[in-house]
Design an enzyme around this catalytic site. Structure first.
Site, PDB file in Angstrom:
ATOM      1  N   GLN A  94       7.618 -10.476  10.376  1.00 12.37           N
ATOM      2  CA  GLN A  94       8.392  -9.861   8.256  1.00 12.37           C
ATOM      3  C   GLN A  94       7.902  -8.370   8.603  1.00 12.37           C
ATOM      4  OE1 GLN A  94       5.828 -13.413   7.463  1.00 12.37           O
ATOM      5  NE2 GLN A  94       7.659 -14.143   7.217  1.00 12.37           N
ATOM      6  N   TYR A 147     -10.538 -13.917  -0.436  1.00 11.01           N
ATOM      7  CA  TYR A 147      -9.729 -14.752  -0.053  1.00 11.01           C
ATOM      8  C   TYR A 147     -10.236 -15.707   1.254  1.00 11.01           C
ATOM      9  CZ  TYR A 147      -6.798 -11.429  -2.026  1.00 11.01           C
ATOM     10  OH  TYR A 147      -5.950  -9.995  -2.933  1.00 11.01           O
ATOM     11  N   TRP A 189       0.781  -6.769  -5.894  1.00  4.85           N
ATOM     12  CA  TRP A 189       1.234  -7.078  -4.976  1.00  4.85           C
ATOM     13  C   TRP A 189       2.063  -8.200  -5.481  1.00  4.85           C
ATOM     14  CZ3 TRP A 189       0.414 -12.278  -7.423  1.00  4.85           C
ATOM     15  CH2 TRP A 189      -0.453 -12.343  -7.928  1.00  4.85           C
ATOM     16  N   SER A 204      -8.066  -4.871 -10.778  1.00  4.80           N
ATOM     17  CA  SER A 204      -6.903  -5.608 -11.016  1.00  4.80           C
ATOM     18  C   SER A 204      -6.926  -6.870 -11.685  1.00  4.80           C
ATOM     19  CB  SER A 204      -6.963  -6.412  -9.360  1.00  4.80           C
ATOM     20  OG  SER A 204      -5.974  -7.399  -8.831  1.00  4.80           O
ATOM     21  N   TRP A 222      -3.630 -12.252   1.862  1.00  2.00           N
ATOM     22  CA  TRP A 222      -4.416 -13.209   0.486  1.00  2.00           C
ATOM     23  C   TRP A 222      -3.513 -14.169   1.142  1.00  2.00           C
ATOM     24  CZ3 TRP A 222      -0.540 -14.480  -3.871  1.00  2.00           C
ATOM     25  CH2 TRP A 222      -0.854 -15.137  -4.901  1.00  2.00           C
ATOM     26  N   PRO A 267       5.167  -8.170  -4.353  1.00  2.00           N
ATOM     27  CA  PRO A 267       6.263  -8.331  -5.182  1.00  2.00           C
ATOM     28  C   PRO A 267       7.695  -8.545  -3.777  1.00  2.00           C
ATOM     29  CG  PRO A 267       5.904  -6.901  -3.003  1.00  2.00           C
ATOM     30  CD  PRO A 267       4.688  -7.853  -3.038  1.00  2.00           C
ATOM     31  N   LYS A 306      15.132 -17.425   0.401  1.00  2.00           N
ATOM     32  CA  LYS A 306      15.043 -18.498   1.523  1.00  2.00           C
ATOM     33  C   LYS A 306      15.279 -19.634   0.809  1.00  2.00           C
ATOM     34  CE  LYS A 306      10.035 -18.114   2.415  1.00  2.00           C
ATOM     35  NZ  LYS A 306       9.543 -17.777   3.334  1.00  2.00           N
ATOM     36  N   ALA A 321       7.645 -11.718  -5.275  1.00  2.76           N
ATOM     37  CA  ALA A 321       7.378 -13.413  -5.729  1.00  2.76           C
ATOM     38  C   ALA A 321       7.584 -14.264  -4.902  1.00  2.76           C
ATOM     39  CB  ALA A 321       8.577 -13.691  -6.784  1.00  2.76           C
TER      40      ALA A 321
END
Length: 327
Positions: free
Chosen positions: A289, A54, A204, A151, A21, A206, A215, A208
């Protein structure tokens, strides 16, 4: 990579799932997307989550190309249906027509004969639930879908969907909600109902949407190259970019440091402590990442750490079950 059983089914997922996404087909170039998928595979991630909507269907196509040549039996490929994918009045929702046509289109874009999990991306109050669940059951019997999920359904919707699935002889095994240290709206009603009905959560955001990486700093504009600084991608995370939230998040740094974890690893490990969570979905724009996030699998946080996190975050945590997304 730790694996977990999804609901009461026989399907295992990797505890960290890779989702695309806001990234594949839009925020990152295809070469970068393929590099992130390769990093996920190298980290032991076998579960890949996407959706027809998406990037205007482009994300599924990018993922299909990125996974081409991989052993299909070694992957769990998940996608979703509900949001508009075309201009027609039947190009949306959970009607039999849209579910069937969207599934066929997703299979073509993903370059696969079946998806392991097909999910209703939201609840559709305009279509009889019997029609929706029968369409899903027919796709299962046709071998195009192995399991079905939902979902952002609330507890009442999950219970009704699970009952119909049982009547139809198929398994409703998962819900995909937003869940993080900051957004806990599923804990009061959705999780207990899911446990009763045999569903797991595939969560989804996790992190935030990146806020829990630390950061974003209070009193400062989001970095221009970050999701928060992106005009389109950042729109959905504004509620987390308040100074009171960002200040509390910075106060989590000593918690992560004491455990030898990055902020992202702490946040992902936190959601995985919930026994009803089968997988945490991560997104990435760079392979590093993926590597950092995947290291959160298998990390155990003891009760003292969890209590310390709750104390730090205090009243910025959202818990109201009425905030479960309604589409």
């Amino acid at each position: 990579m730790e694996s977990r059983r999804l609901g009461r089914s026989g399907l295992n997922t990797s505890a960290i799932a890779y989702g695309n996404w806001l990234t594949h087909g839009s925020q990152v170039e295809e070469d970068a997307a393929h590099a992130c998928v390769r990093a996920a595979l190298d980290a032991g991630i076998t579960t890949f989550d996407t959706a027809d909507v998406y990037a205007g269907t482009r994300a599924e196509s990018v993922l299909g190309r990125a996974l081409a040549g991989q052993r299909r039996e070694g992957l769990e490929v998940f996608t979703k249906v509900y949001w508009p994918t075309g201009p027609g009045h039947n190009d949306r929702g959970l009607s039999r027509k849209h579910i069937t046509e969207s599934c066929h289109a997703s299979l073509r874009r993903l370059q696969t004969d079946y998806v392991d999990l097909y999910q209703a991306h939201r609840y559709d109050p305009t279509v009889p639930l019997e029609e929706t669940m029968t369409a899903f059951a027919d796709l299962v019997r046709a071998g195009k879908v192995l399991y079905i999920g939902v979902s952002e359904w609330n507890a009442e919707e999950i219970a009704a969907g699970a009952a119909l699935a049982r009547d139809l002889g198929v398994q409703l095994i998962s819900n995909q909600p937003q869940y993080s240290m900051l957004w806990r709206v599923i804990e009061g009603e959705v999780v207990p109902t899911s446990e009763k009905e045999g569903l797991s959560q595939i969560v989804w955001s996790p992190l935030a949407q990146g806020v829990l990486t630390g950061k974003y700093l209070p009193g400062q504009q989001p970095p221009a190259d970050s999701r928060g600084g992106h005009a389109e991608a950042g729109g959905s995370m504004r509620r987390f970019l308040r100074d009171d939230v960002l200040t509390r998040v910075q106060d989590l740094r000593p918690v992560a440091g004491d455990l030898g974890l990055s902020m992202a690893q702490l946040a992902i490990a936190w959601v995985l402590q919930n026994p009803n969570v089968a997988a945490a979905i991560i997104g990435a724009t760079r392979p590093e990442q993926v590597q950092d996030n995947a290291a959160a699998a298998g990390v155990a946080l003891d009760a003292d750490v969890l209590a310390r996190i709750d104390e730090v975050l205090g009243d910025v945590v959202e818990r109201d079950p009425a905030r479960t997304s309604r589409g």
